[in-house]
Motif scaffolding. Structure first.
Motif, short mmCIF file in Angstrom:
data_model
loop_
_atom_site.label_atom_id
_atom_site.label_comp_id
_atom_site.label_asym_id
_atom_site.label_seq_id
_atom_site.Cartn_x
_atom_site.Cartn_y
_atom_site.Cartn_z
N LEU A 148 0.83 -1.22 0.00
CA LEU A 148 0.00 0.00 0.00
C LEU A 148 0.86 1.26 0.00
O LEU A 148 0.49 2.26 -0.63
N VAL A 149 2.00 1.23 0.68
CA VAL A 149 2.92 2.38 0.64
C VAL A 149 3.40 2.60 -0.79
O VAL A 149 3.39 3.73 -1.30
N GLY A 150 3.78 1.52 -1.46
CA GLY A 150 4.24 1.63 -2.84
C GLY A 150 3.16 2.14 -3.78
O GLY A 150 3.41 2.99 -4.64
N LEU A 151 1.93 1.63 -3.60
CA LEU A 151 0.82 2.10 -4.44
C LEU A 151 0.51 3.56 -4.19
O LEU A 151 0.25 4.32 -5.14
N ALA A 152 0.55 3.97 -2.93
CA ALA A 152 0.27 5.37 -2.60
C ALA A 152 1.35 6.29 -3.18
O ALA A 152 1.05 7.35 -3.74
N VAL A 153 2.61 5.89 -3.07
CA VAL A 153 3.71 6.70 -3.61
C VAL A 153 3.60 6.78 -5.13
O VAL A 153 3.78 7.85 -5.72
N ALA A 154 3.30 5.66 -5.79
CA ALA A 154 3.16 5.66 -7.25
C ALA A 154 2.01 6.57 -7.67
O ALA A 154 2.14 7.34 -8.64
#
Length: 130
Positions: free
Chosen positions: A98-104
């Motif tokens: 979820l951190v990666g998706l939010a950053v992307a």
């Protein structure tokens, strides 16, 4: 201002359990409630950011998987202390996802020009879904 771990440590010290009148299950539920309350604000924030800025379906699927792993965590914790480790690691990986998706999603939103014709498809290309 106290850090998150210091604050939770102080909250745990304030909670006292009467060992003569309480069962092991109530101690587990108290510990699991404290554990869940530490991660829930992080989860909700990441879920909202990933859902708003990247893709609602992908964020919802990750959110459902996270809730399921937390449910399995509590079931494993009730049976044996070692039964909680697998779901705990899975929920941690889902939070990182979820951190990666939010950053992307944030990068796609703030770094791409809105006039670009593929600006909306760029986050999906990161996931190889397009």
């Amino acid at each position: 201002m106290l850090g998150g771990s210091t604050r939770s440590l102080l909250q745990r010290q304030q909670v006292t359990l009467n060992s003569s009148g309480s069962s092991g299950l109530s101690k587990i539920s108290t510990c699991s409630w404290v554990n869940c309350s530490e991660y829930f604000p992080i989860f909700i924030s990441l879920l909202w950011v990933a859902g708003i800025f990247l893709h609602q379906g992908v964020a919802a699927a990750c959110g459902m998987l996270y809730l399921y792993t937390r449910f399995r965590y509590f079931q494993g914790y009730a049976l044996a202390a070692q039964g909680r480790l697998g779901p705990l690691y899975a929920s941690a990986w889902l939070l990182w996802l979820l951190v990666g998706l939010a950053v992307a999603g944030l990068l796609a939103h703030f770094l791409l020009l809105p006039s670009s014709p593929w600006a909306l498809a760029w986050p999906l290309r990161l996931l190889n879904a397009w």
